[in-house]
Design a protein around this motif. Structure first.
Motif, PDB file in Angstrom:
ATOM      1  N   CYS A  59       0.795  -1.245  -0.054  1.00  0.00           N
ATOM      2  CA  CYS A  59       0.008  -0.013   0.047  1.00  0.00           C
ATOM      3  C   CYS A  59       0.770   1.165   0.073  1.00  0.00           C
ATOM      4  N   ALA A  60       2.016   1.433   0.893  1.00  0.00           N
ATOM      5  CA  ALA A  60       2.798   2.393   0.819  1.00  0.00           C
ATOM      6  C   ALA A  60       3.600   2.607  -0.478  1.00  0.00           C
ATOM      7  N   ALA A  61       3.948   1.580  -1.348  1.00  0.00           N
ATOM      8  CA  ALA A  61       4.559   1.823  -2.523  1.00  0.00           C
ATOM      9  C   ALA A  61       3.751   2.155  -3.468  1.00  0.00           C
ATOM     10  N   GLY A  62       2.287   1.828  -3.451  1.00  0.00           N
ATOM     11  CA  GLY A  62       1.243   2.194  -4.337  1.00  0.00           C
ATOM     12  C   GLY A  62       0.911   3.713  -4.214  1.00  0.00           C
ATOM     13  N   ARG A  63       1.161   4.288  -2.937  1.00  0.00           N
ATOM     14  CA  ARG A  63       0.860   5.750  -2.510  1.00  0.00           C
ATOM     15  C   ARG A  63       2.066   6.468  -3.080  1.00  0.00           C
ATOM     16  N   LEU A  64       3.269   5.763  -3.431  1.00  0.00           N
ATOM     17  CA  LEU A  64       4.316   6.534  -3.956  1.00  0.00           C
ATOM     18  C   LEU A  64       4.448   6.419  -5.404  1.00  0.00           C
ATOM     19  N   GLY A  65       3.435   5.944  -6.145  1.00  0.00           N
ATOM     20  CA  GLY A  65       3.316   5.867  -7.406  1.00  0.00           C
ATOM     21  C   GLY A  65       3.625   4.664  -8.208  1.00  0.00           C
ATOM     22  N   ALA A  66       4.021   3.623  -7.346  1.00  0.00           N
ATOM     23  CA  ALA A  66       3.972   2.269  -8.050  1.00  0.00           C
ATOM     24  C   ALA A  66       2.780   1.571  -8.605  1.00  0.00           C
ATOM     25  N   GLU A  67       2.929   0.573  -9.448  1.00  0.00           N
ATOM     26  CA  GLU A  67       2.088  -0.368  -9.766  1.00  0.00           C
ATOM     27  C   GLU A  67       2.386  -1.713  -8.945  1.00  0.00           C
ATOM     28  N   VAL A  68       1.684  -2.157  -7.923  1.00  0.00           N
ATOM     29  CA  VAL A  68       1.799  -3.010  -6.977  1.00  0.00           C
ATOM     30  C   VAL A  68       0.839  -4.166  -7.175  1.00  0.00           C
ATOM     31  N   PHE A  69       1.583  -5.225  -7.011  1.00  0.00           N
ATOM     32  CA  PHE A  69       0.670  -6.480  -6.988  1.00  0.00           C
ATOM     33  C   PHE A  69       1.119  -7.398  -5.755  1.00  0.00           C
ATOM     34  N   LEU A  70       0.027  -7.932  -5.017  1.00  0.00           N
ATOM     35  CA  LEU A  70       0.122  -8.652  -3.631  1.00  0.00           C
ATOM     36  C   LEU A  70       0.060  -9.910  -3.806  1.00  0.00           C
ATOM     37  N   TRP A  71       1.078 -10.935  -3.311  1.00  0.00           N
ATOM     38  CA  TRP A  71       0.841 -12.393  -3.199  1.00  0.00           C
ATOM     39  C   TRP A  71       0.881 -12.502  -1.875  1.00  0.00           C
ATOM     40  N   ALA A  72      -0.375 -12.899  -1.298  1.00  0.00           N
ATOM     41  CA  ALA A  72      -0.526 -13.327   0.193  1.00  0.00           C
ATOM     42  C   ALA A  72      -1.316 -14.281   0.173  1.00  0.00           C
ATOM     43  N   SER A  73      -1.659 -14.981   1.267  1.00  0.00           N
ATOM     44  CA  SER A  73      -2.672 -16.219   1.537  1.00  0.00           C
ATOM     45  C   SER A  73      -3.734 -16.008   2.599  1.00  0.00           C
ATOM     46  N   ALA A  74      -4.807 -16.193   2.355  1.00  0.00           N
ATOM     47  CA  ALA A  74      -6.039 -15.959   3.343  1.00  0.00           C
ATOM     48  C   ALA A  74      -7.044 -17.172   2.941  1.00  0.00           C
ATOM     49  N   GLY A  75      -7.933 -17.125   4.345  1.00  0.00           N
ATOM     50  CA  GLY A  75      -8.916 -18.291   4.347  1.00  0.00           C
ATOM     51  C   GLY A  75      -9.972 -17.856   3.235  1.00  0.00           C
ATOM     52  N   ASP A  76     -11.021 -18.776   3.229  1.00  0.00           N
ATOM     53  CA  ASP A  76     -11.930 -18.671   2.325  1.00  0.00           C
ATOM     54  C   ASP A  76     -13.201 -18.021   3.276  1.00  0.00           C
ATOM     55  N   ASP A  77     -12.691 -17.306   4.170  1.00  0.00           N
ATOM     56  CA  ASP A  77     -13.944 -16.966   5.231  1.00  0.00           C
ATOM     57  C   ASP A  77     -14.499 -15.250   5.065  1.00  0.00           C
ATOM     58  N   ALA A  78     -15.257 -14.741   5.743  1.00  0.00           N
ATOM     59  CA  ALA A  78     -15.420 -13.366   5.765  1.00  0.00           C
ATOM     60  C   ALA A  78     -14.577 -12.367   5.860  1.00  0.00           C
ATOM     61  N   VAL A  79     -13.614 -12.928   6.827  1.00  0.00           N
ATOM     62  CA  VAL A  79     -12.254 -12.042   7.086  1.00  0.00           C
ATOM     63  C   VAL A  79     -11.684 -11.880   5.699  1.00  0.00           C
ATOM     64  N   GLY A  80     -11.485 -12.822   5.046  1.00  0.00           N
ATOM     65  CA  GLY A  80     -10.737 -12.719   3.925  1.00  0.00           C
ATOM     66  C   GLY A  80     -11.350 -11.915   2.720  1.00  0.00           C
ATOM     67  N   ASP A  81     -12.647 -11.975   2.643  1.00  0.00           N
ATOM     68  CA  ASP A  81     -13.249 -11.115   1.609  1.00  0.00           C
ATOM     69  C   ASP A  81     -12.961  -9.601   2.325  1.00  0.00           C
ATOM     70  N   GLN A  82     -13.182  -9.399   3.702  1.00  0.00           N
ATOM     71  CA  GLN A  82     -13.013  -7.984   4.040  1.00  0.00           C
ATOM     72  C   GLN A  82     -11.565  -7.364   3.796  1.00  0.00           C
ATOM     73  N   LEU A  83     -10.460  -8.129   4.012  1.00  0.00           N
ATOM     74  CA  LEU A  83      -9.283  -8.069   3.755  1.00  0.00           C
ATOM     75  C   LEU A  83      -8.873  -7.727   2.258  1.00  0.00           C
ATOM     76  N   LEU A  84      -9.226  -8.477   1.472  1.00  0.00           N
ATOM     77  CA  LEU A  84      -9.201  -8.144  -0.128  1.00  0.00           C
ATOM     78  C   LEU A  84      -9.988  -6.786  -0.387  1.00  0.00           C
ATOM     79  N   ALA A  85     -11.194  -6.454   0.090  1.00  0.00           N
ATOM     80  CA  ALA A  85     -11.925  -5.479  -0.367  1.00  0.00           C
ATOM     81  C   ALA A  85     -10.986  -4.240   0.157  1.00  0.00           C
ATOM     82  N   GLY A  86     -10.346  -4.224   1.441  1.00  0.00           N
ATOM     83  CA  GLY A  86      -9.701  -3.156   2.021  1.00  0.00           C
ATOM     84  C   GLY A  86      -8.389  -3.052   1.125  1.00  0.00           C
ATOM     85  N   ILE A  87      -7.780  -3.822   0.762  1.00  0.00           N
ATOM     86  CA  ILE A  87      -6.349  -3.706  -0.154  1.00  0.00           C
ATOM     87  C   ILE A  87      -7.039  -3.513  -1.553  1.00  0.00           C
ATOM     88  N   GLU A  88      -7.809  -3.919  -1.893  1.00  0.00           N
ATOM     89  CA  GLU A  88      -8.045  -3.424  -3.567  1.00  0.00           C
ATOM     90  C   GLU A  88      -8.576  -1.992  -3.903  1.00  0.00           C
TER      91      GLU A  88
END
Length: 307
Positions: free
Chosen positions: A49-78
């Motif tokens: 997120c910091a790199a994105g604010r500084l002007g970079a095009e950023v891709f995240l490779w992470a791992s999350a569950g298939d739960d509601a928290v995971g949905d919330q995480l992706l929405a926040g980062i996207e």
């Protein structure tokens, strides 16, 4: 460069509950927070997120569950403009959580939880060829993915940057030889090199163990980096600020350093750029939400290190 640099950030994705208290607890009991926020975060995610604010095009490779928290995480980062197409969702796993207390001086206590099922080693990087990226940044929270990404980045000829932070010694020893650039916290450097060492000596010791670029960050004390051409450790002072919240400052530092490196800044310039971004973050409550934009960061650089 006529286009934004393209970065891959690999590692932690957590739902952080951040509470502000006057002092950090030293005994059991109930404590009333003066402020609080819940955000998608984690080392690699905050750096992205910091790199994105500084002007970079950023891709995240992470791992999350298939739960509601995971949905919330992706929405926040996207919502931050980070591409989450590479984020793995693991069936039946729980997404990572962290409870964080921040005191009036900006210091913090972090208690994370990672479901081992969600953190299981991946089989391969999500894209076969990383040569399309200008830099790859990994943290120590998903070691299997970090090892694959660092190796693939070096094979592709792009910077393979390790955010070496507090982790078991075996994790650090696994990842350190794979990186082309190591930016270690003071704690991580001492885990590897010896707890009695000061940051400058630890930086030199760490540099003697690898052919990679090595730097050690020390918060308000600044950062140290090993200049191989001169055969010595150099110091960069941190901007003088009043810290409100140091949470995610290291992640912002690493994200900004990755941007600087990808943009082919000279090493000392990239470290100053990163230090300025981290200092600005520390002046704002809310973890990674305090990450600055490009104009703010360049203004801090100019004010701290005038030409």
């Amino acid at each position: 460069m006529n286009r934004p640099v393209k970065l891959l950030s690999v590692g932690a994705l957590t739902l952080d509950t951040i509470l502000r208290v006057e002092t950090l607890p030293t005994h059991q009991g109930k404590f009333i927070a003066s402020d609080g926020i819940q955000i998608a975060s984690g080392m690699a995610t905050s750096a992205a997120c910091a790199a994105g604010r500084l002007g970079a095009e950023v891709f995240l490779w992470a791992s999350a569950g298939d739960d509601a928290v995971g949905d919330q995480l992706l929405a926040g980062i996207e919502a931050e403009g980070v591409d989450c197409d590479f984020v793995r969702r693991v069936e039946g796993a729980r997404s990572a959580l962290a409870a964080i207390l921040v005191d009036a001086h900006g210091e913090r206590i972090i208690v994370p939880f990672y479901d081992p099922k969600a953190q299981a080693d991946p089989e391969a990087v999500p894209v076969a060829d990383l040569s399309g990226f200008d830099a790859v940044l990994v943290d120590v929270r998903w070691p299997g993915a970090a090892a694959l990404a660092l190796t693939a980045a070096r094979d592709a000829g792009c910077p393979a940057i390790l955010d070496a932070d507090t982790a078991p010694l075996e994790v650090l020893e696994r990842l350190l030889p794979l990186a082309s650039h190591i930016v270690a916290s003071e704690t991580a450097a001492r885990i590897v090199c010896g707890h009695a060492l000061n940051p400058e000596t630890a930086c030199a010791d760490l540099a003697s163990r690898t052919d990679a670029f090595v730097a050690v960050t020390g918060g308000a004390a600044g950062s140290w980096w090993h200049d191989r051409s001169a055969g010595c450790v150099r110091h960069i002072a941190a901007p003088k600020i009043k810290a409100v919240d140091t949470l995610a400052a290291g992640d912002v530092f690493h994200g900004a350093f990755a941007v600087g490196l990808a943009e082919a800044m000279p090493i000392e310039q990239a470290l100053r750029f990163a230090s300025a971004a981290a200092a600005l973050k520390c002046q704002r409550f809310g973890g990674r939400l305090g990450a600055p934009d490009r104009a703010e960061t360049m203004a801090m650089v100019a004010a701290t290190w005038p030409v």
